[in-house]
Every structure is written in C-alpha cells, then in structure tokens.
Design an enzyme around this catalytic site. Structure first.
Site, short mmCIF file in Angstrom:
data_model
loop_
_atom_site.label_atom_id
_atom_site.label_comp_id
_atom_site.label_asym_id
_atom_site.label_seq_id
_atom_site.Cartn_x
_atom_site.Cartn_y
_atom_site.Cartn_z
N SER A 27 32.33 -30.39 -54.38
CA SER A 27 31.57 -29.16 -54.61
C SER A 27 32.34 -28.17 -55.49
O SER A 27 32.64 -28.47 -56.64
CB SER A 27 31.20 -28.54 -53.26
OG SER A 27 30.32 -27.47 -53.40
N ASP A 46 24.67 -27.83 -56.20
CA ASP A 46 23.76 -27.57 -55.07
C ASP A 46 23.68 -26.07 -54.76
O ASP A 46 22.98 -25.67 -53.83
CB ASP A 46 24.16 -28.37 -53.82
CG ASP A 46 25.52 -28.00 -53.26
OD1 ASP A 46 26.25 -27.21 -53.88
OD2 ASP A 46 25.86 -28.52 -52.17
#
Length: 450
Positions: free
Chosen positions: A101, A244
C-alpha cells in the site's frame, strides 16, 4: 488479527519479515484449499504493484499455487480494487494482491481476497497461518494435476472499461491532475481520465521499482497541491501505492480528505434519495468537524474501529452504501467491495459536474477541528485503558468538552502504546486535555519510563 496477517494482509520488509518462502507456502495452501481439497482445480487471480520485490513474490506465489494444482492468472501491475473486481466478476476462487500500500518500496505485502472480492475471512487466514507454521500438511499435485500460469492482462483491461462505464458525465475540457505515486495506478488512471475526455496532467508516473510512494502520492499530497495551482487545474487526485485510497485537491490547492469526500458524496446521495438508511459509515478517527457538518444537513453516521475492513463489515451488515476513512479509503458498496481510489475520483467528478460548483465550495462545510494525538508507551494496554482513575479522567474531559470537541483513548493494534487524542476548538485546549489524561496514566504507574 493473526500471527502474520493484520487487518490489511501479511506485510513487512521484503525477505526479512515477509519472505519468498512465506509466499510459496501461501500459494501452496490456497491452491490446495480451493482446489484439490474440494476435488477440483482452483483458479486464482494475482496482481502486483511496482515494487521490485513484487516480481519475486508473484513468481513465488505462482510456484506454490501450481505445485498444489491450481492455475494462476496473472494481471501483472494493477491495483488492489481491480483484483477484487476481477475475482468477483470472472468467477475466481480467490484473489491475491502483492502490495504494501502506502509503505516504502522495501516493504511488501500479500493481501488475500475471497471469490466475492472481499477481504479473506479470519477462519481461512488462520488456516493459512497454521500451514506457514508447519501445523498442517498439504499434498502436492502430480502429472496432469500440476497447475499453470495464464497471462490475464485482459482482466486489467476489463476493469478499466468498468471504471469508464461508471461515469455519468464526459470530462471534456476539465483539467485534472493525477498523482499516481509511481505505483499500481500509473497506467490505469490516465487511461480512464483520457477516455472520459479530461485534459489529464499526470505526475509521478515513472516507476522504477524503488520510487513507489517516495515523496509522492496521497501520503505526500503537498506536491499535488502545488502542481494543481501552478498548472491552473480544476481539480486533482492523489493515490497510494496500490490505489485503494484517494485524496483530492481543490482548484485553490486545498486538500480534500476522505472525511470531506464522505460528506460531499453522502450529501449528494441524500439529495437524490439514494442514501440508504440516511447514514454514512466512518471510523472513530474521523474528524469532529465531519460530524458537525453531517449533523447540520441531517445525515446520521456509524463509527467503526480503525480500518476499512471494519467499515465494509458494517456496510454489509446494515446495508449502508457509503463509508470510509479520513485517509481516503472510500467504499461504495453498490459498485465495489473495497476502497477504490480511481472509482472515488470518478464519483467526485460526478458531484463536481452535476452541481456545477468548484470543489472548494463543495468541501467548505466541513471545517476541521484542531487535533492533538500523543502516544504513551505503557506496561499493559488493558491495565492502563481499564484503570478506573484513567477512565474517570477521560469522562471528565468528555463532559467538559461537551459538543465543542471530543476525546478518544485507544490501544495501538501493533505496539505497547495507548493513543490519547483530543479534538477541540484550539490547539491549546487539545494539549491541555490530552496532557491531563496522560498525567493520570503516569501517576498510576502505567507508563514505561525511558
């Protein structure tokens, strides 16, 4: 949370905390669990971000899957939400995303998704961990049962088409800035905005394996702020390494956080009669200013633990349609099972174009309250948190703040730390109340002395 997997996968420094061997074992278990265990051949889809180590983990996972008899479908460099989407619509047994991430390039992670594109359930995760620790045996495949790899770039292209179909409007002549963080969205985001007609200005779109999230993207949004102002853009969007999450920048260079996005789109839904339960889902870390703004327009809200996993669980249980975190993980359950940065961008463009108002005006009702957060290293988190005197000090602060602020005291999920946070009308008030609670924690002997 398990021994290896947290709320967002198995994450750590590549080949130190998360190793090649771990990846092989994860592949071995999943290939058997969704395949031979059920007397069938498993189909697993895999995506990765741009970290150098992502290639190593991709091959390791494929090795494990094939050895257990599964077929591994490789989407190559793509976003986490794209893997979730393809796992769901193309009838895969599960999906795997290789990404850490927003972490630096030398970290990596393995995120597991079920066949519905949702984060893997705890029961299955615990079984994966049992196998990693050698407490389960998994047979290998032989002869014609051995699996194969399949190039599945078409899955990424199908996802791009899905995103384009999500827009109700043309972006023609709108000047949009994108900071793709040298990460998973580096090709996808521009393709989508170009196809929708925007004048697209992209930054940090030259990944080299080492520069993902480095001084760029949603964790360093100051660069997009400057970029939008210098280029005279109408709006800007910044993603993290696996895309995301999304943060926005208005035409004046101001940051539009996940809290602002929840307000803007939640109100838009309410005005059109689309806000199921008249409710937005937040985490306990959303700013007090968001709640004040929602109160003014008559929108209710739920508060969950920190983590988009818990936001999604709430939404599934209640039917609520929009939720997320201040960091930019926004979930639209009608369209996705995870936070999706590019989808969030498209939805914000929808409000921007439908209301014909600049983003600065749309975000203006959410006025952030000053916040002070201090971490206290303690001997025992439960003992400190449940101490009657500490609880009394917290209750006293809450009573004195009333509807002018709030206090939040919570345990860290990964460290022996208690986090004390106060939001109020000034930094001075925040400091005073945070310190008053920490003084009690210290006086009761819970603090680990340096």
């Amino acid at each position: 949370m398990g021994k290896y997997f947290g709320t967002d996968g198995f994450r750590g420094e590549a080949n130190k905390d998360l190793t090649f061997e771990h990846a092989v074992k994860i592949g071995r278990f999943l290939g058997w669990y969704y395949g031979k265990r059920l007397d069938k051949k498993a189909k697993v889809v895999i995506g990765k971000d741009t970290r150098r180590s992502s290639y190593m983990f991709e091959y390791a996972l494929c090795t494990g899957l094939m050895a257990s008899g599964a077929d591994a479908y490789i989407m190559h460099v793509t976003t986490t939400p794209s893997v979730a989407y393809i796992a769901r619509v193309d009838d895969f047994d599960c999906g795997i995303m290789i990404s850490a991430s927003h972490n630096p390039y030398y970290d990596n992670g393995i995120k597991l998704l079920n066949g519905n594109g949702e984060k893997m359930d705890e029961e299955t995760i615990l079984k994966v961990e049992e196998y990693i620790d050698g407490d389960l045996e998994v047979p290998v495949a032989f002869k014609d049962e051995i699996g194969r790899t399949v190039d599945y770039s078409e899955g990424r292209n199908r996802y791009i088409g899905y995103l384009i179909s999500m827009s109700k409007y043309s972006f023609k002549d709108i000047k949009v800035g994108l900071d793709v963080a040298n990460g998973a969205a580096w090709q996808i985001a521009k393709s989508v905005f170009d196809a929708l007609g925007a004048k697209t200005y992209v930054m940090n779109n030259e990944p080299d394996g080492y520069n993902i999230n480095t001084d760029c993207g949603s964790t360093h949004i100051e660069h997009l702020q400057k970029f939008v102002v210098e280029k005279g853009l109408d709006i800007g969007f910044a993603y993290d390494g696996d895309a995301d999450r999304c943060l926005c920048v208005d035409e004046k260079g101001n940051v539009v956080t996940g809290d602002h996005i929840l307000y803007i789109y939640g109100l838009y839904m309410k005005e059109r009669g689309k806000l199921i339960n008249n409710k937005v889902v937040t985490t306990i870390m959303s700013n007090f200013g968001l709640y004040k703004a929602l109160d003014k327009v008559g929108i209710e809200y739920d508060k969950t633990k920190v983590g988009d996993k818990y936001v999604y669980e709430n939404m599934v249980q209640t039917g609520n349609r929009i939720g997320g975190e201040q960091s930019g993980h926004i979930i639209f359950t009608k369209y996705a099972t995870t936070g999706d940065g590019i989808l969030t961008s498209i939805k914000m463009m929808e409000v921007f174009l439908a209301k014909e108002k600049p983003m600065s005006e749309l975000a203006a009702p959410v006025v952030f309250y000053p916040q002070v957060l201090k971490n206290v290293r303690v001997k025992s988190k439960p003992d400190a948190q449940n101490d009657p005197d500490v609880q009394a000090a917290v209750a006293k602060v809450a009573e004195e703040l009333g509807d002018t602020g709030r206090i939040l005291v919570r345990e860290s999920g990964t460290e022996p730390v208690i986090r004390v946070m106060v939001e109020a009308e000034s930094d001075e008030v925040c400091e005073k109340y945070v310190d008053s609670v920490i003084d009690v924690i210290k006086a009761k002997g819970h603090i680990v002395e340096a």
